[in-house]
Design an enzyme around this catalytic site. Structure first.
Site, PDB file in Angstrom:
ATOM      1  N   SER A   1      -6.331 122.229  45.605  1.00 29.91           N
ATOM      2  CA  SER A   1      -7.771 122.082  45.859  1.00 29.91           C
ATOM      3  C   SER A   1      -8.300 120.984  44.949  1.00 29.91           C
ATOM      4  O   SER A   1      -7.776 119.874  44.978  1.00 29.91           O
ATOM      5  CB  SER A   1      -8.484 123.432  45.635  1.00 29.91           C
ATOM      6  OG  SER A   1      -9.849 123.350  45.994  1.00 29.91           O
TER       7      SER A   1
ATOM      8  N   HIS B   1      -7.727 121.537  50.254  1.00 32.78           N
ATOM      9  CA  HIS B   1      -9.054 121.961  50.689  1.00 32.78           C
ATOM     10  C   HIS B   1      -9.924 120.733  51.001  1.00 32.78           C
ATOM     11  O   HIS B   1     -10.568 120.175  50.106  1.00 32.78           O
ATOM     12  CB  HIS B   1      -9.727 122.803  49.599  1.00 32.78           C
ATOM     13  CG  HIS B   1      -9.137 124.168  49.445  1.00 32.78           C
ATOM     14  ND1 HIS B   1      -9.371 124.970  48.344  1.00 32.78           N
ATOM     15  CD2 HIS B   1      -8.312 124.885  50.249  1.00 32.78           C
ATOM     16  CE1 HIS B   1      -8.736 126.123  48.482  1.00 32.78           C
ATOM     17  NE2 HIS B   1      -8.073 126.082  49.630  1.00 32.78           N
TER      18      HIS B   1
ATOM     19  N   ASP C   1      -7.366 130.980  46.200  1.00 30.31           N
ATOM     20  CA  ASP C   1      -6.634 130.765  47.445  1.00 30.31           C
ATOM     21  C   ASP C   1      -5.186 130.429  47.108  1.00 30.31           C
ATOM     22  O   ASP C   1      -4.911 129.648  46.196  1.00 30.31           O
ATOM     23  CB  ASP C   1      -7.274 129.622  48.241  1.00 30.31           C
ATOM     24  CG  ASP C   1      -6.702 129.487  49.650  1.00 30.31           C
ATOM     25  OD1 ASP C   1      -6.018 130.435  50.108  1.00 30.31           O
ATOM     26  OD2 ASP C   1      -6.963 128.451  50.292  1.00 30.31           O
TER      27      ASP C   1
END
Length: 265
Positions: free
Chosen positions: A45, A72, A163
């Site tokens: 991310s 992401h 995540d």
């Protein structure tokens, strides 16, 4: 009855039976039963572009595994495949839905699509966001775990939030390996730190060593996974991929087919 060249079949069979055959040695027999670590899934991310670029630049040419990446990016335009191709020796692309996996290729989840592994193919969907984002890391990791079992190496890099933690748990539960970037080395430590807290990690390394670790692990022989996938993982995958049809696909993969879908080389 005569064979192709007029020789009686019975005589041919007798001659064939008299030819000594070299028995396969123990190594050959064992190799036939082995699978290879040929699926690498990576999640990142915040700070992920530079981290992924460094990993891609460190992988050797003709890398003996497929690499699937979720960064992401939401619905924003992404030039990550072009960047990774320019930095490394292996081609990086945004795949098409249904595209077959090929070793030595880096597949980057397209914007606004979850990317999953189904057998030896990639599936792209616009299902519900997970962790408030699409693409998300967990869907890729969980599907790869069910499809590949012990053949999978899961990697969590820099990023906010958690995540990838559940996905890395799935990788481990299905017999795969878990690798994280050392949180003290990450631009944003939350994601790798979460994975360290909740998953039994095999390797925790700084970014500069990650390429070497993956090059060492990829292509290693592994025993076919003996354990069944956790029922809860099968149920969650079923819900995410379409109810009974999704359960049927996942149960087939987890019930012993983890080595049946060989990735083309």
């Amino acid at each position: 009855m005569l064979g192709r060249h007029g020789t009686p079949v019975a005589q041919l069979q007798e001659l064939e039976g008299s030819i000594p055959r070299r028995p396969a040695d123990k190594k050959e027999r064992k190799a036939d039963r082995m699978n290879r670590r040929d699926i690498v899934v990576i999640g990142a991310s915040a700070g992920g572009v530079s981290a992924l670029s460094e990993v891609a630049s460190a992988l050797p040419p003709k890398f003996p595994a497929v690499v699937l990446i979720v960064l992401h990016v939401g619905s924003n335009v992404s030039l990550l495949p072009e960047l990774l191709t320019a930095r490394g020796a292996n081609r990086a692309i945004h795949p098409q839905d249904g595209e077959r996996l090929q070793t030595g290729t880096i597949y980057v989840a397209p914007p606004d699509h979850h990317m999953r592994v189904e057998g030896d193919t990639i599936r792209l969907t616009r299902g519900a966001k997970e962790h408030h984002t699409r693409p998300a890391i967990d869907p890729l990791f969980c599907s790869a775990a069910l499809a590949g079992g012990a053949r999978v190496i899961g990697v969590i890099l820099t990023g906010h939030g958690d995540d990838g933690t559940a996905g890395l748990q799935a990788v481990k539960a299905c017999g795969g390996l878990a690798v994280v970037q050392d949180p003290t080395d990450a631009e944003q430590p939350s994601m790798p730190a979460s994975a360290l807290r909740h998953v039994r990690i095999d390797h925790c390394v700084p970014l500069r060593r990650l390429g070497d670790i993956l090059a060492e692990l990829a292509g290693q022989a592994v025993e076919p996974a003996q354990q069944a996938a956790p029922p809860q993982l099968l149920i969650e995958h079923s819900v995410a991929t379409g109810g009974a049809r999704g359960f049927s696909r996942a149960h087939g993969a987890a019930g012993g087919a983890a080595g049946a879908h060989r990735v083309p080389r």
